[in-house]
Design a protein around this motif. Structure first.
Motif, PDB file in Angstrom:
ATOM      1  N   THR A  96      -2.903  -9.291   8.929  1.00  0.00           N
ATOM      2  CA  THR A  96      -2.956  -8.197   7.958  1.00  0.00           C
ATOM      3  C   THR A  96      -2.777  -8.741   6.540  1.00  0.00           C
ATOM      4  O   THR A  96      -2.294  -8.049   5.658  1.00  0.00           O
ATOM      5  N   ASP A  97      -3.173  -9.999   6.332  1.00  0.00           N
ATOM      6  CA  ASP A  97      -2.843 -10.681   5.090  1.00  0.00           C
ATOM      7  C   ASP A  97      -3.727 -10.322   3.916  1.00  0.00           C
ATOM      8  O   ASP A  97      -3.555 -10.875   2.828  1.00  0.00           O
ATOM      9  N   GLN A  98      -4.665  -9.377   4.079  1.00  0.00           N
ATOM     10  CA  GLN A  98      -5.399  -8.892   2.916  1.00  0.00           C
ATOM     11  C   GLN A  98      -4.624  -7.792   2.188  1.00  0.00           C
ATOM     12  O   GLN A  98      -5.019  -7.361   1.098  1.00  0.00           O
ATOM     13  N   ILE A  99      -3.518  -7.335   2.758  1.00  0.00           N
ATOM     14  CA  ILE A  99      -2.692  -6.317   2.118  1.00  0.00           C
ATOM     15  C   ILE A  99      -1.876  -6.967   1.007  1.00  0.00           C
ATOM     16  O   ILE A  99      -1.176  -7.954   1.229  1.00  0.00           O
ATOM     17  N   ASP A 100      -1.961  -6.431  -0.189  1.00  0.00           N
ATOM     18  CA  ASP A 100      -1.258  -7.002  -1.333  1.00  0.00           C
ATOM     19  C   ASP A 100       0.181  -6.516  -1.447  1.00  0.00           C
ATOM     20  O   ASP A 100       1.076  -7.268  -1.808  1.00  0.00           O
ATOM     21  N   SER A 101       0.411  -5.246  -1.142  1.00  0.00           N
ATOM     22  CA  SER A 101       1.715  -4.636  -1.383  1.00  0.00           C
ATOM     23  C   SER A 101       2.722  -5.041  -0.310  1.00  0.00           C
ATOM     24  O   SER A 101       2.385  -5.159   0.871  1.00  0.00           O
ATOM     25  N   ALA A 102       3.959  -5.238  -0.725  1.00  0.00           N
ATOM     26  CA  ALA A 102       5.025  -5.536   0.238  1.00  0.00           C
ATOM     27  C   ALA A 102       5.427  -4.287   1.005  1.00  0.00           C
ATOM     28  O   ALA A 102       5.941  -4.371   2.125  1.00  0.00           O
ATOM     29  N   THR A 103       5.210  -3.126   0.412  1.00  0.00           N
ATOM     30  CA  THR A 103       5.540  -1.856   1.057  1.00  0.00           C
ATOM     31  C   THR A 103       4.251  -1.220   1.549  1.00  0.00           C
ATOM     32  O   THR A 103       3.377  -0.873   0.756  1.00  0.00           O
ATOM     33  N   THR A 104       4.120  -1.074   2.856  1.00  0.00           N
ATOM     34  CA  THR A 104       2.885  -0.561   3.442  1.00  0.00           C
ATOM     35  C   THR A 104       3.188   0.441   4.530  1.00  0.00           C
ATOM     36  O   THR A 104       4.265   0.445   5.129  1.00  0.00           O
ATOM     37  N   THR A 105       2.204   1.278   4.818  1.00  0.00           N
ATOM     38  CA  THR A 105       2.329   2.236   5.907  1.00  0.00           C
ATOM     39  C   THR A 105       1.740   1.645   7.182  1.00  0.00           C
ATOM     40  O   THR A 105       0.964   0.681   7.146  1.00  0.00           O
ATOM     41  N   LEU A 106       2.083   2.238   8.304  1.00  0.00           N
ATOM     42  CA  LEU A 106       1.522   1.798   9.576  1.00  0.00           C
ATOM     43  C   LEU A 106       0.008   1.967   9.585  1.00  0.00           C
ATOM     44  O   LEU A 106      -0.714   1.147  10.165  1.00  0.00           O
ATOM     45  N   ALA A 107      -0.490   3.017   8.945  1.00  0.00           N
ATOM     46  CA  ALA A 107      -1.935   3.241   8.890  1.00  0.00           C
ATOM     47  C   ALA A 107      -2.627   2.125   8.119  1.00  0.00           C
ATOM     48  O   ALA A 107      -3.708   1.662   8.511  1.00  0.00           O
TER      49      ALA A 107
END
Length: 385
Positions: free
Chosen positions: A119-130
């Protein structure tokens, strides 16, 4: 016999002799007794290896040549995994490009490949399960769309966002229900990545086993197996006794792989190991013996490699990639000892020297004179010797 001066802890230099190459009869076809994958590393462009990410840091020709070498020895390639500095210098853009190039190369020469997704394309440290689910799905589609099969790597984002085991099951269920090809799950311990503490919603891995088995049982047609990298052989044995068929356990235990792969006469682990990228000739020769039913011959070749692997993977374990790249350089698999994001600085010169001693005693180096010259030259460049 080749000789090299190596530094000791007290600052003195000791002459070390490197043994002649081990006499090994390797294979060129994939093993029939076990499924075997070596998690391959990435060769950096020495002129550009500096900052995290950045596709221009990769020497693509040398990187693909390493994969061709593994295939030529009958080993499968586990691509875009943590051995390739996934999340430690290689981002999703780089991992995707690496995977697509490797899959294309595999088609041209009949090589076997599985590709890590995360899931390393996610930039934010705070993310939802979706968001985590959708990141996994994006990567599944990218790899399967190129004809590949995936290893569903553990997610740091999920480790932070999940509030309990149900959150893990919800995300994994969505991804496994979406995947078109059989998936290998990946259970990575905190020795490899401290950010994965509490994975599956439990502080203790033994407590998580029931949840993992429940997940696999719910997807018998999708889960090919699970790679276990916990460095706990007793837990791995217990897990493989309970994993529902046809799923299998792939050992990622770089400390105890010989025992786990050999098995107990009833059950055994398959192999998906970073260690095999450092000792590919030994792995190829060992499985050739095992394919003939020669367990003692398999052990005779592979058991002596375990001390070297334990040294490569010594704590802090996440820096094991340095040892893989160092040994590959000394053995002529690449022309320099630089890593993307400057990762080679994660190990001391004393550690590198001990790797030379241990590998040299094993007969790892196919050209001991070249290995001695390269090791001596590197230490001299650091002001040693």
């Amino acid at each position: 016999m080749a000789e090299v001066l190596l530094p000791d802890a007290d600052g003195t230099l000791t002459a070390t002799r490197l043994a002649e190459p081990a006499a090994l009869v390797t294979a060129s076809s994939p093993p029939t007794s076990r499924a075997v994958y070596a998690a391959a590393h990435v060769v950096a462009d020495p002129l550009r290896a500096c900052v995290p990410a950045g596709l221009d840091q990769i020497d693509w020709d040398a990187t693909l040549e390493l994969r061709r070498r593994l295939w030529s020895l009958g080993l499968g390639v586990a691509e875009s995994m943590d051995t390739a500095q996934r999340g430690m210098g290689l981002d999703w853009a780089g991992a995707k490009e690496l995977a697509l190039r490797t899959l294309a190369e595999a088609r041209s020469c009949g090589g076997d490949v599985v590709v890590g997704i995360a899931t390393d394309q996610i930039d934010s440290a705070t993310t939802t399960l979706a968001q985590i689910r959708d990141a996994y799905l994006e990567q599944v589609d990218a790899i399967e769309g190129a004809g590949g099969a995936v290893v569903m790597m553990a997610s740091r984002h999920l480790a932070r966002a999940a509030t309990g085991p149900d959150d893990y099951l919800r995300v994994y269920d969505a991804v496994l229900s979406h995947a078109r090809n059989p998936v290998i799950l990946h259970w990575l311990g905190t020795d490899f990545d401290p950010a994965l503490a509490g994975y599956w919603g439990f502080d203790e891995p033994k407590a998580a086993m029931r949840s993992v088995i429940e997940l696999i049982a719910a997807h018998p047609d999708t889960v090919r197996g699970i790679k276990v990298s916990l460095l706990d052989p007793a837990l791995e044995v217990q897990l493989r006794e309970q994993v529902p068929a046809p799923s299998r356990v792939f050992t990622g235990d770089d400390y105890n792989y010989a025992d786990l792969i050999a098995g107990d006469g009833t059950r055994h682990s398959e192999a998906l190991l970073g260690a095999f990228a450092a000792i590919p000739r030994f792995a190829s020769a060992a499985f050739a013996r095992l394919d003939r039913g020669d367990v003692d011959g398999f052990r005779a070749i592979l058991d002596p490699t375990v001390p070297l692997s334990r040294l490569v993977f010594t704590a802090p374990t996440q820096y094991y990639k340095v040892g893989v790249a160092w040994l590959t350089y000394l053995d002529g698999g690449q022309d320099h000892f630089r890593m993307i994001a400057g990762f080679e600085t994660g190990r001391s010169l004393l550690h590198l020297a001990e790797l030379v001693r241990t590998a040299g005693q094993l007969g790892l180096f196919t050209d001991p004179d070249r290995a001695a010259a390269r090791a001596g030259g590197y230490f001299a460049a650091q002001g040693i010797g």
